[in-house]
Design a protein around this motif. Structure first.
Motif, PDB file in Angstrom:
ATOM      1  N   THR A 243       0.834  -1.204   0.000  1.00 52.97           N
ATOM      2  CA  THR A 243       0.000   0.000   0.000  1.00 52.97           C
ATOM      3  C   THR A 243       0.872   1.259   0.000  1.00 52.97           C
ATOM      4  N   ILE A 244       0.304   2.337  -0.561  1.00 47.08           N
ATOM      5  CA  ILE A 244       1.031   3.612  -0.635  1.00 47.08           C
ATOM      6  C   ILE A 244       0.065   4.717  -0.205  1.00 47.08           C
ATOM      7  N   ASP A 245       0.430   5.455   0.867  1.00 45.23           N
ATOM      8  CA  ASP A 245      -0.496   6.487   1.340  1.00 45.23           C
ATOM      9  C   ASP A 245      -0.397   7.750   0.481  1.00 45.23           C
ATOM     10  N   GLY A 246      -1.360   8.655   0.691  1.00 49.19           N
ATOM     11  CA  GLY A 246      -1.503   9.803  -0.202  1.00 49.19           C
ATOM     12  C   GLY A 246      -0.646  11.009   0.147  1.00 49.19           C
ATOM     13  N   LEU A 247       0.016  10.982   1.303  1.00 45.00           N
ATOM     14  CA  LEU A 247       0.772  12.176   1.694  1.00 45.00           C
ATOM     15  C   LEU A 247       1.892  12.483   0.697  1.00 45.00           C
ATOM     16  N   GLY A 248       2.518  11.425   0.202  1.00 46.67           N
ATOM     17  CA  GLY A 248       3.643  11.613  -0.720  1.00 46.67           C
ATOM     18  C   GLY A 248       3.258  12.361  -1.984  1.00 46.67           C
ATOM     19  N   MET A 249       2.019  12.205  -2.443  1.00 46.16           N
ATOM     20  CA  MET A 249       1.591  12.931  -3.653  1.00 46.16           C
ATOM     21  C   MET A 249       1.638  14.429  -3.396  1.00 46.16           C
ATOM     22  N   LEU A 250       1.156  14.821  -2.197  1.00 47.08           N
ATOM     23  CA  LEU A 250       1.180  16.243  -1.820  1.00 47.08           C
ATOM     24  C   LEU A 250       2.622  16.747  -1.750  1.00 47.08           C
ATOM     25  N   LEU A 251       3.502  15.932  -1.165  1.00 43.81           N
ATOM     26  CA  LEU A 251       4.888  16.373  -0.985  1.00 43.81           C
ATOM     27  C   LEU A 251       5.614  16.447  -2.335  1.00 43.81           C
ATOM     28  N   HIS A 252       5.420  15.423  -3.168  1.00 42.66           N
ATOM     29  CA  HIS A 252       6.145  15.401  -4.445  1.00 42.66           C
ATOM     30  C   HIS A 252       5.617  16.425  -5.444  1.00 42.66           C
ATOM     31  N   GLN A 253       4.296  16.729  -5.413  1.00 41.37           N
ATOM     32  CA  GLN A 253       3.803  17.738  -6.361  1.00 41.37           C
ATOM     33  C   GLN A 253       4.411  19.107  -6.060  1.00 41.37           C
ATOM     34  N   ALA A 254       4.876  19.295  -4.825  1.00 40.62           N
ATOM     35  CA  ALA A 254       5.439  20.595  -4.437  1.00 40.62           C
ATOM     36  C   ALA A 254       6.878  20.776  -4.921  1.00 40.62           C
ATOM     37  N   ARG A 255       7.558  19.679  -5.302  1.00 40.27           N
ATOM     38  CA  ARG A 255       8.980  19.793  -5.659  1.00 40.27           C
ATOM     39  C   ARG A 255       9.229  20.690  -6.873  1.00 40.27           C
ATOM     40  N   PRO A 256       8.493  20.474  -8.003  1.00 41.39           N
ATOM     41  CA  PRO A 256       8.745  21.355  -9.153  1.00 41.39           C
ATOM     42  C   PRO A 256       8.411  22.819  -8.851  1.00 41.39           C
TER      43      PRO A 256
END
Ligand code: ATR
Length: 281
Positions: A243-256
């Motif tokens: 399983t993969i939680d959703g927090l990482g999507m928020l964190l990674h979308q902020a990188r660019p």
């Protein structure tokens, strides 16, 4: 000599107090010792055109956009990149030296990066997606670009799913709509399940979706990150899925966005995850 100007950025939304972005960008600014500011900017929908046009005069490098501005802003910028055009929404606006505004969408990037950082290796195959809202559009574009050949999608309002399937299906990635009430029957041969609905989020109704029939090799992910372990992810874990939680999507979308504002591609670390989570109510 006067010191170089401090890079300025922020996030526009209405309301904006819930946004985790200032905390996230603030962490990176401190971590990398950069002189920059990133503010929460409350902007009413009717004030968005003036707020975007005023960015250069106010010394902003750019802004992130959140609810309810992501779609409306598309017609207010001077250029839209190809991904933003496909998704039909932007979450990042940058200002060039002539004051021109460029719109980008980094949500699809954030989704893919989160999966890959957590061990998912895209290899074609089939994905199953619940929901058909704004976040879902970015997920479908990401899945198509990751090389999935087939996506099955179910949404309470079937028409919205039909519309997305029609708009976003490509020759190499067909999107099929299945019935919301019977969605669990369509899990054979699925490699990845994604919840893009708000169900299961704190304060929202539960997501009643049963994973029987899903191959045990499949990954399950949820874009809901409050709670971090949703009932869907718990059920998946109990069955033995990765399983993969959703927090990482928020964190990674902020990188660019951080790179565009402050010139450095920041890292997503456990320390950052814990810091962002510690603020949550
Ligand atoms: P976002 O931009 O976060 O995707 P959204 O555009 O409001 O938010 O989409 C919310 C999604 O959750 C939609 O797929 C919505 O289904 P509908 O298109 O039928 O509205 C889904 N959703 C929200 N509440 C729901 C509920 N009680 N039962 C089933 N689906 C729900």
């Amino acid at each position: 000599m006067s010191p170089p100007p401090v890079s300025k950025a922020g996030v526009m939304g209405w309301p904006i107090s819930h946004s985790l972005s200032p905390r996230l960008h603030g962490f990176w600014l401190r971590h990398y010792g950069l002189a920059g500011v990133y503010d929460a900017l409350p902007v009413r929908p009717e004030d968005l055109p003036a707020a975007l046009r005023g960015l250069q005069d106010q010394g902003f490098r750019g802004v992130n956009l959140t609810v309810p501005h992501k779609v409306a802003a598309c017609s207010l910028v001077d250029t839209l990149d190809a991904t933003a055009q496909r998704i039909g929404a932007i979450n990042l606006v940058t200002v060039d030296e002539n004051g021109k505004l460029s719109g980008r969408n980094t949500d699809a990037y954030g989704f893919t990066q989160n999966l890959e950082a957590r061990g998912f290796v895209p290899a074609g195959g089939s994905a199953f997606v619940l929901g058909a809202g704004g976040a879902c559009r970015a997920v479908l574009v990401a899945l198509a670009d990751m090389g999935f050949n087939e996506i099955r999608i179910a949404n309470r309002t079937r028409d919205y799913a039909e519309k997305l399937a029609q708009e976003l299906s490509t020759k190499s990635c067909q999107i099929y709509v299945v019935d919301w009430a019977q969605a669990s029957r369509f899990l054979s041969n699925i490699d990845l399940v994604v919840n893009t609905t708000s169900l299961g989020m704190t304060g929202q109704p539960p997501l009643d979706f049963f994973l029987e029939g899903l191959p045990l090799s499949a990954f399950v992910t949820d874009i809901v990150y409050a709670p971090l372990e949703t009932a869907l992810l718990r059920q998946a874990k109990q069955r033995g899925h990765r399983t993969i939680d959703g927090l990482g999507m928020l964190l990674h979308q902020a990188r660019p966005a951080f790179k565009a504002f402050f010139g450095l591609d920041p890292e997503v670390t456990e320390e950052l995850r814990n810091f962002v989570l510690s603020e949550r109510e």
